[in-house]
Design an enzyme around this catalytic site. Structure first.
Site, PDB file in Angstrom:
ATOM      1  N   THR A 287     -50.554 -14.228  -5.134  1.00 24.03           N
ATOM      2  CA  THR A 287     -50.792 -12.891  -5.692  1.00 24.03           C
ATOM      3  C   THR A 287     -51.997 -12.845  -6.634  1.00 24.03           C
ATOM      4  O   THR A 287     -52.738 -11.855  -6.619  1.00 24.03           O
ATOM      5  CB  THR A 287     -49.518 -12.359  -6.382  1.00 24.03           C
ATOM      6  OG1 THR A 287     -48.472 -12.304  -5.403  1.00 24.03           O
ATOM      7  CG2 THR A 287     -49.727 -10.978  -6.973  1.00 24.03           C
TER       8      THR A 287
ATOM      9  N   LYS B  11     -45.248 -10.698  -5.299  1.00 26.71           N
ATOM     10  CA  LYS B  11     -44.475 -11.778  -5.908  1.00 26.71           C
ATOM     11  C   LYS B  11     -44.682 -13.101  -5.164  1.00 26.71           C
ATOM     12  O   LYS B  11     -43.757 -13.870  -4.952  1.00 26.71           O
ATOM     13  CB  LYS B  11     -42.992 -11.404  -5.934  1.00 26.71           C
ATOM     14  CG  LYS B  11     -42.742 -10.110  -6.696  1.00 26.71           C
ATOM     15  CD  LYS B  11     -41.317  -9.936  -7.085  1.00 26.71           C
ATOM     16  CE  LYS B  11     -41.054  -8.638  -7.812  1.00 26.71           C
ATOM     17  NZ  LYS B  11     -41.914  -8.338  -8.914  1.00 26.71           N
ATOM     18  N   CYS B  12     -45.907 -13.366  -4.823  1.00 23.38           N
ATOM     19  CA  CYS B  12     -46.291 -14.531  -4.032  1.00 23.38           C
ATOM     20  C   CYS B  12     -47.117 -15.479  -4.909  1.00 23.38           C
ATOM     21  O   CYS B  12     -47.785 -15.035  -5.842  1.00 23.38           O
ATOM     22  CB  CYS B  12     -47.123 -14.039  -2.838  1.00 23.38           C
ATOM     23  SG  CYS B  12     -47.832 -15.316  -1.794  1.00 23.38           S
ATOM     24  N   GLY B  13     -47.091 -16.750  -4.582  1.00 24.67           N
ATOM     25  CA  GLY B  13     -47.931 -17.697  -5.298  1.00 24.67           C
ATOM     26  C   GLY B  13     -49.417 -17.378  -5.167  1.00 24.67           C
ATOM     27  O   GLY B  13     -50.220 -17.767  -6.018  1.00 24.67           O
TER      28      GLY B  13
END
Length: 161
Positions: free
Chosen positions: A39, A35-37
């Site tokens: 990803t 759930k990371c920018g």
């Protein structure tokens, strides 16, 4: 520790994995999050793996929840996410910590042997990448914002050695 081959890690299915099993391979080790920018880099990592795996590239993904709670799932949920969203076929490992008192010994070793900017050892965010030679030596560290395709020339160079 003279190289990464002296470490054992745990796959996301609970099986122990000796990194010595990857000897004579070029390895890219990445701390990941779902759930990371960054990803979407899973897609670029998979493209590198598809293109260079037969030539000796291994990509090892180590999920980490230390940055903004961006990897909240358990190991099974992480594997499902990676498979469904990015068709990841490279190995996923058990979620771990990369910084602090509970940092994985592997990541402590990687950080010491390839410090970040201004010599800092701490990992700043998800998708920090470490390139490892066929001999198990840490060659280079890449920032999270460095897209996987930007590593291609370094990977090709190591594969040709």
């Amino acid at each position: 520790m003279s190289n990464i081959y002296s470490f054992d890690v745990v796959k996301n299915n609970g099986e122990k994995q000796a990194l010595s099993d990857y000897s004579d391979k070029v390895i890219l080790i990445v701390n990941t999050a779902s759930k990371c920018g960054f990803t979407p880099q899973y897609e670029g990592l998979q493209k590198l793996y598809d293109k260079y795996h037969e030539q000796g590239l291994e990509i090892l993904a180590f999920p980490c929840d230390q940055f903004g709670h961006q990897e909240p799932g358990d190991d099974k949920e992480i594997a499902q996410f990676c498979s469904l969203n990015y068709n990841v076929s490279f190995p996923l490992f058990k979620k771990l910590e990369v910084n602090g008192d509970n940092a994985s010994p592997l990541f402590s070793y990687l950080k010491k042997n390839a410090p970040g900017i201004f010599g800092s050892e701490g990992i700043k965010w998800n998708f920090t990448k470490f390139l490892v030679s066929k001999k198990g030596d840490v060659i280079k560290r890449y920032a999270p914002k460095t897209a996987p395709e930007k590593l291609e020339n370094d990977i090709k160079e190591e594969l040709e050695k």
